[in-house]
Scaffold this active site. Structure first.
Site, short mmCIF file in Angstrom:
data_model
loop_
_atom_site.label_atom_id
_atom_site.label_comp_id
_atom_site.label_asym_id
_atom_site.label_seq_id
_atom_site.Cartn_x
_atom_site.Cartn_y
_atom_site.Cartn_z
N SER A 230 -8.00 4.07 -12.60
CA SER A 230 -9.36 4.90 -12.76
C SER A 230 -9.31 5.77 -11.65
CB SER A 230 -10.43 4.23 -12.58
OG SER A 230 -10.48 3.53 -11.33
N ARG B 175 -0.90 -8.38 -2.69
CA ARG B 175 -1.28 -6.99 -3.67
C ARG B 175 -0.12 -6.38 -4.36
NH1 ARG B 175 -4.96 -7.04 0.75
NH2 ARG B 175 -7.15 -6.91 0.20
N TYR C 259 9.04 4.38 0.65
CA TYR C 259 8.92 5.20 -0.56
C TYR C 259 7.99 6.33 -0.33
CZ TYR C 259 4.54 2.50 -1.18
OH TYR C 259 3.38 1.76 -0.96
C1 LIG Z 1 8.73 -5.65 -5.61
C2 LIG Z 1 8.23 -6.80 -4.56
C3 LIG Z 1 7.44 -6.33 -3.67
C4 LIG Z 1 7.04 -7.25 -2.45
C5 LIG Z 1 6.42 -6.81 -1.22
C6 LIG Z 1 6.79 -5.53 -0.60
C7 LIG Z 1 6.24 -5.07 0.32
C8 LIG Z 1 6.68 -3.73 0.99
C9 LIG Z 1 5.44 -3.04 0.96
C10 LIG Z 1 5.56 -1.58 0.95
C11 LIG Z 1 4.35 -0.74 1.30
C12 LIG Z 1 3.14 -1.30 1.75
C13 LIG Z 1 1.98 -0.64 1.76
C14 LIG Z 1 0.67 -1.04 2.14
O1 LIG Z 1 -0.18 -0.23 2.22
S1 LIG Z 1 0.60 -2.68 2.15
C15 LIG Z 1 -1.22 -2.89 2.76
C16 LIG Z 1 -2.15 -3.61 1.74
N1 LIG Z 1 -3.21 -3.96 2.33
C17 LIG Z 1 -4.38 -3.60 1.76
O2 LIG Z 1 -4.72 -2.99 0.72
C18 LIG Z 1 -5.74 -3.91 2.50
C19 LIG Z 1 -7.01 -3.40 2.06
N2 LIG Z 1 -7.32 -3.34 0.78
C20 LIG Z 1 -8.45 -3.55 0.03
O3 LIG Z 1 -9.48 -3.64 0.90
C21 LIG Z 1 -8.46 -3.41 -1.34
O4 LIG Z 1 -7.44 -4.14 -1.90
C22 LIG Z 1 -8.80 -2.07 -1.93
C23 LIG Z 1 -8.82 -2.17 -3.47
C24 LIG Z 1 -7.67 -1.11 -1.52
C25 LIG Z 1 -10.13 -1.34 -1.31
O5 LIG Z 1 -11.09 -2.26 -1.55
P1 LIG Z 1 -12.57 -1.65 -1.82
O6 LIG Z 1 -12.69 -0.54 -0.92
O7 LIG Z 1 -13.50 -2.59 -1.79
O8 LIG Z 1 -12.32 -1.11 -3.42
P2 LIG Z 1 -12.71 -1.76 -4.87
O9 LIG Z 1 -12.47 -3.35 -4.95
O10 LIG Z 1 -14.27 -1.30 -5.10
O11 LIG Z 1 -11.80 -1.05 -5.69
C26 LIG Z 1 -11.80 0.55 -5.65
C27 LIG Z 1 -11.18 0.89 -7.18
O12 LIG Z 1 -9.94 0.42 -7.39
C28 LIG Z 1 -9.72 -0.30 -8.51
N3 LIG Z 1 -8.67 -1.18 -8.19
C29 LIG Z 1 -8.95 -2.28 -7.21
N4 LIG Z 1 -8.04 -3.31 -7.32
C30 LIG Z 1 -7.26 -2.80 -8.48
C31 LIG Z 1 -6.13 -3.03 -9.10
N5 LIG Z 1 -5.29 -4.26 -8.60
N6 LIG Z 1 -5.81 -2.60 -10.22
C32 LIG Z 1 -6.27 -1.34 -10.78
N7 LIG Z 1 -7.36 -1.00 -10.23
C33 LIG Z 1 -7.98 -1.87 -9.02
C34 LIG Z 1 -11.22 -0.89 -8.72
O13 LIG Z 1 -11.42 -1.33 -10.16
C35 LIG Z 1 -12.21 0.41 -8.46
O14 LIG Z 1 -12.18 1.33 -9.22
P3 LIG Z 1 -13.30 1.30 -10.47
O15 LIG Z 1 -14.27 1.83 -9.61
O16 LIG Z 1 -13.01 2.61 -11.13
O17 LIG Z 1 -13.68 0.18 -11.07
N1 LIG Z 2 3.97 -5.51 5.11
C1 LIG Z 2 4.48 -4.50 4.62
O1 LIG Z 2 5.63 -4.98 4.09
C2 LIG Z 2 4.61 -3.09 4.88
C3 LIG Z 2 3.60 -2.56 5.16
N2 LIG Z 2 3.32 -1.21 5.41
C4 LIG Z 2 2.31 -0.31 6.15
O2 LIG Z 2 2.04 -1.18 7.17
C5 LIG Z 2 0.46 -1.11 7.66
C6 LIG Z 2 0.04 -2.55 7.74
O3 LIG Z 2 -0.12 -3.20 6.55
P1 LIG Z 2 -0.06 -4.85 6.55
O4 LIG Z 2 -0.42 -5.43 7.77
O5 LIG Z 2 1.16 -5.33 5.74
O6 LIG Z 2 -1.50 -5.15 5.42
P2 LIG Z 2 -2.73 -5.41 6.17
O7 LIG Z 2 -3.35 -5.43 4.45
O8 LIG Z 2 -2.88 -6.68 6.92
O9 LIG Z 2 -3.27 -4.43 6.97
C7 LIG Z 2 -3.99 -3.17 6.42
C8 LIG Z 2 -5.34 -2.99 7.42
O10 LIG Z 2 -6.05 -1.96 7.16
C9 LIG Z 2 -7.52 -2.24 7.02
N3 LIG Z 2 -8.39 -1.28 6.20
C10 LIG Z 2 -8.21 -1.17 4.85
N4 LIG Z 2 -9.28 -0.25 4.46
C11 LIG Z 2 -9.66 0.03 5.57
C12 LIG Z 2 -10.72 1.21 5.62
N5 LIG Z 2 -11.13 1.77 4.79
N6 LIG Z 2 -11.06 1.48 6.98
C13 LIG Z 2 -10.41 0.69 8.32
N7 LIG Z 2 -9.39 0.03 8.28
C14 LIG Z 2 -9.08 -0.39 6.56
C15 LIG Z 2 -7.82 -3.50 6.87
O11 LIG Z 2 -8.77 -4.31 7.79
P3 LIG Z 2 -10.10 -4.31 6.78
O12 LIG Z 2 -9.96 -5.23 5.68
O13 LIG Z 2 -11.02 -5.16 8.06
O14 LIG Z 2 -10.79 -2.80 6.75
C16 LIG Z 2 -6.26 -4.10 7.20
O15 LIG Z 2 -6.53 -4.76 8.71
C17 LIG Z 2 -0.06 -0.39 6.24
O16 LIG Z 2 -0.20 0.95 6.86
C18 LIG Z 2 0.83 -0.59 5.33
O17 LIG Z 2 0.85 0.63 4.50
C19 LIG Z 2 4.47 -0.34 5.07
C20 LIG Z 2 5.46 -0.89 4.57
C21 LIG Z 2 5.65 -2.31 4.28
#
Ligand SMILES: CCCCCCCCC/C=C\C=C\C(=O)SCCNC(=O)CCNC(=O)[C@H](O)C(C)(C)COP(=O)(O)OP(=O)(O)OC[C@H]1O[C@@H](n2cnc3c(N)ncnc32)[C@H](O)[C@@H]1OP(=O)(O)O
Ligand SMILES: NC(=O)C1=CN([C@@H]2O[C@H](COP(=O)(O)OP(=O)(O)OC[C@H]3O[C@@H](n4cnc5c(N)ncnc54)[C@H](OP(=O)(O)O)[C@@H]3O)[C@@H](O)[C@H]2O)C=CC1
Length: 336
Positions: free
Chosen positions: A158, A252, A200
């Site tokens: 969305s 996620r 990526y």
């Molecule tokens: C192939 C194998 C892979 C294995 C692992 C590989 C690791 C390598 C990783 C490489 C890169 C990693 C990068 C990263 O960044 S990892 C860090 C991840 N950590 C987090 O995401 C922590 C913080 N996240 C959150 O707080 C939530 O997940 C958030 C959704 C990003 C934000 O939360 P919030 O502000 O509360 O948002 P809402 O829940 O209100 O959602 C907003 C909006 O998004 C829609 N939505 C939420 N989830 C999904 C989903 N799963 N699919 C589709 N859409 C989703 C939600 O419905 C809302 O939209 P709408 O209002 O239109 O309904």
């Molecule tokens: N783990 C992995 O394999 C990889 C991770 N990365 C990167 O590493 C970094 C850390 O990820 P990782 O530790 O794995 O994941 P986490 O989900 O543990 O870390 C994400 C952090 O971001 C904070 N955060 C999310 N939204 C907000 C916001 N709106 N304002 C302030 N803080 C926010 C969360 O805290 P809170 O919920 O309290 O806001 C949380 O502590 C990220 O940049 C991710 O993209 C990149 C490649 C691979």
């Protein structure tokens, strides 16, 4: 609801449940339920967990780590704190931040401050920086680590899903960087800025398109500011991590665990990274030992990126006997 529709809806729900169950069980059977999963070649590349820099490397230095309450940000905070820094961790969940801050402070003896901040909101960021100035003064080290992400086919996104991820990752990093950058410039104080992106950001990737787009933007921001703000004493660098197990990322991006084995199989070092390893790299890049490093993009992924990129890399699975046959076939083409 008529009986046939009710039956088919129950069957659909059962099918979904069964799909997830099979994925999870196959994962459990192949790799066990927990721990650092790895292939045998990982034995060549054991991770070291202790801090790499000399103790005291960050004495009298202040470090801000966004998203420092969990995962990789927490590990970076622990290492900087162990090396003498006074740290400030900032994110949305104050209770999580406070718990982490207390745990790390009690282990290292150095104060860790917890400040609530949603990086999507520029006013909140400005207030957070006011709080930091009052607590410790402006930081010498800024690590933009906070992020949001989830796997999702792009046709299911969305507008708000797109906005949520790009706001946290790109706008959040920009708001924190610009707010602190301007105040540091006013105070004639230099700092090290580090952004955590991902491999990526360079290649792009399906199914995480908002994250890929935003991380690419962060890289452009940091490379640009490295060129522009060196004159104010600021350095800007980027670390692109490969997969490192954290609850935030793995829950996620691979919620059933079904894709993990294939992912590890294509990593030349045969294992995931560890939080301590990236924390050591982040500490080095943020330290004065790296004062000549600016504008750098450091890929830290066990070789995953190049492994995915080369179109012949799958030939790793060809056996020596098969190579004999292939070579004979190729040699026969001589002169044709
Ligand atoms: C192939 C194998 C892979 C294995 C692992 C590989 C690791 C390598 C990783 C490489 C890169 C990693 C990068 C990263 O960044 S990892 C860090 C991840 N950590 C987090 O995401 C922590 C913080 N996240 C959150 O707080 C939530 O997940 C958030 C959704 C990003 C934000 O939360 P919030 O502000 O509360 O948002 P809402 O829940 O209100 O959602 C907003 C909006 O998004 C829609 N939505 C939420 N989830 C999904 C989903 N799963 N699919 C589709 N859409 C989703 C939600 O419905 C809302 O939209 P709408 O209002 O239109 O309904
Ligand atoms: N783990 C992995 O394999 C990889 C991770 N990365 C990167 O590493 C970094 C850390 O990820 P990782 O530790 O794995 O994941 P986490 O989900 O543990 O870390 C994400 C952090 O971001 C904070 N955060 C999310 N939204 C907000 C916001 N709106 N304002 C302030 N803080 C926010 C969360 O805290 P809170 O919920 O309290 O806001 C949380 O502590 C990220 O940049 C991710 O993209 C990149 C490649 C691979």
């Amino acid at each position: 609801m008529p009986d046939t529709r009710k039956r088919s809806s129950i069957w659909l729900q059962f099918k979904d449940f069964f799909f997830v169950l099979v994925l999870s069980l196959s994962q459990f059977r192949l790799h066990g339920s927990t721990g650092l999963r790895s292939g045998s070649q990982a034995n060549f590349f054991p991770p070291l967990e202790d801090a790499m820099l000399p103790s005291g490397s960050f004495n009298n230095r202040m470090a801000l780590i966004t998203g420092g309450g969990t995962g990789l940000g927490r590990a970076m905070t622990a290492t900087l704190s162990q090396l003498g820094a006074q740290c400030i961790i900032a994110s949305r969940k104050l209770d999580v931040l406070q718990r982490t801050a207390e745990e790390i402070s009690s282990q290292t003896g150095n104060k860790v401050h917890a400040v609530q901040c949603d990086v999507r909101d520029p006013q909140a960021v400005s207030q957070c920086v006011d709080q930091i100035e009052a607590l410790t003064g402006l930081p010498d080290v800024i690590i933009n680590n906070a992020a949001g992400n989830f796997v999702c086919p792009s046709e299911r996104l969305s507008p708000n899903a797109w906005k949520t991820i790009t706001d946290i990752v790109l706008n959040g990093t920009a708001f924190v960087t610009l707010e602190l950058g301007k105040r540091l410039i006013q105070n004639q104080k230099g700092a090290s800025f580090l952004a955590i992106t991902t491999i990526y950001a360079e290649s792009g990737s399906g199914f995480v398109v908002p994250s890929a787009s935003a991380k690419a933007g962060v890289e452009a921001l940091y490379k640009s500011l490295a060129a522009e703000w060196g004159r104010y004493g600021h350095r800007f660098n980027i670390i692109q991590p490969g997969p490192i197990r954290t609850k935030g990322a793995f829950s996620r991006l691979d919620p059933t665990g079904a894709f993990e084995k294939a992912m590890i199989d294509r990593i030349p070092t045969g294992r995931l990274g560890t939080p301590a390893e990236i924390a050591n790299l982040a500490a080095y890049v943020s330290s004065n030992y790296a004062s000549w490093m600016s504008g750098a993009v450091i890929r830290f992924d066990g070789g995953e990126y190049v492994s995915l990129a080369g179109e012949f890399n799958e030939l790793r699975s060809v056996t020596p006997d098969q190579w004999k046959l292939l070579e004979a076939m190729i040699r026969k083409t001589k002169g044709s």
